[in-house]
Motif scaffolding. Structure first.
Motif, mmCIF file in Angstrom:
data_model
loop_
_atom_site.group_PDB
_atom_site.id
_atom_site.type_symbol
_atom_site.label_atom_id
_atom_site.label_comp_id
_atom_site.label_asym_id
_atom_site.label_seq_id
_atom_site.Cartn_x
_atom_site.Cartn_y
_atom_site.Cartn_z
ATOM 1 N N GLU A 25 31.202 6.664 6.769
ATOM 2 C CA GLU A 25 32.571 6.334 7.149
ATOM 3 C C GLU A 25 33.450 6.613 5.949
ATOM 4 O OE1 GLU A 25 33.316 2.905 9.782
ATOM 5 O OE2 GLU A 25 34.458 2.141 8.063
ATOM 6 N N THR A 175 37.374 8.431 9.265
ATOM 7 C CA THR A 175 36.406 9.330 9.880
ATOM 8 C C THR A 175 35.053 8.643 9.911
ATOM 9 O OG1 THR A 175 35.793 10.422 7.819
ATOM 10 C CG2 THR A 175 37.600 11.399 9.048
ATOM 11 N N GLU A 186 31.644 13.887 14.876
ATOM 12 C CA GLU A 186 32.487 13.234 13.879
ATOM 13 C C GLU A 186 33.758 12.801 14.597
ATOM 14 O OE1 GLU A 186 34.239 14.039 9.453
ATOM 15 O OE2 GLU A 186 34.028 15.743 10.795
ATOM 16 N N LYS A 188 37.696 11.120 14.354
ATOM 17 C CA LYS A 188 38.844 10.741 13.523
ATOM 18 C C LYS A 188 39.601 9.690 14.282
ATOM 19 C CE LYS A 188 39.504 14.959 10.953
ATOM 20 N NZ LYS A 188 40.347 16.083 10.667
#
Length: 191
Positions: A25, A175, A186, A188
């Motif tokens: 993270e 992220t 991944e 955001k």
């Protein structure tokens, strides 16, 4: 008796199979497209000549506001950045103004906050010159070079023309690198 235990085991296994593990993270800060990070904000120089009101409207049309300056550190960063993106440009509209004010209190149009840090150019402020603030750099023209001083605030008539600088805050995202038994992705996530 075995049947309910198997069903329960299957449901629990299915539930755990859908959970994901956060492998890493991180928090990142980015500027919108065409904006540049300067100090802790995102800036964009628009070289087209407009009056204060047109400049403010242009910045708002791109989800930004005219430049405001909080402190000396921010002004130093702006003065280091300007010669790179707008070489030889002497003047830019800022959000600073005293529109509607009887006293000489200036406010940042983009934030609505009173402007307490006002790095004035030599001989400024001259309230009779107008109600709006530009960043103006004085210059010296010698036989060897064109030398610009750092940009400082100057009072100007709001209906005169100058290029302008738009600002917007950094966009902060968290992220997460996520792992799950059937996927790798991944994400955001706005903070």
């Amino acid at each position: 008796m075995l049947w309910p235990k198997l069903v329960c085991f299957a449901l629990v296994s299915l539930a755990f199979g859908q959970l994901y593990q956060v492998a890493s993270e991180d928090t990142i800060s980015v500027c919108p497209t065409n904006f540049t990070r300067v100090a802790d904000k995102c800036l964009l120089v628009d070289g087209s000549w407009k009056n204060f009101y047109e400049s403010d409207r242009h910045c708002r049309s791109i989800n930004a506001g005219l430049l405001s300056i909080k402190n000396q550190t921010e002004l130093n960063a702006i003065n280091q950045w300007l010669p790179v993106v707008a070489q030889y440009q002497l003047e830019f509209w800022t959000a600073g103004n005293k529109l509607g004010q009887v006293r000489d209190d200036y406010y940042w149009q983009s934030t609505g906050e009173q402007a307490f840090y006002l790095p004035w150019n030599t001989g400024q402020p001259t309230p009779a010159s107008g109600d709006c603030l530009t960043l103006l750099a004085n210059y010296n023209l010698t036989s060897e070079a064109f030398v610009m001083d750092p940009h400082r605030l100057t009072v100007k008539n709001c209906t005169q023309w100058a290029p302008h600088i738009c600002q917007t805050p950094l966009q902060v995202f968290k992220t997460q690198l996520c792992l799950n038994t059937s996927a790798f992705f991944e994400a955001k996530i706005p903070v």
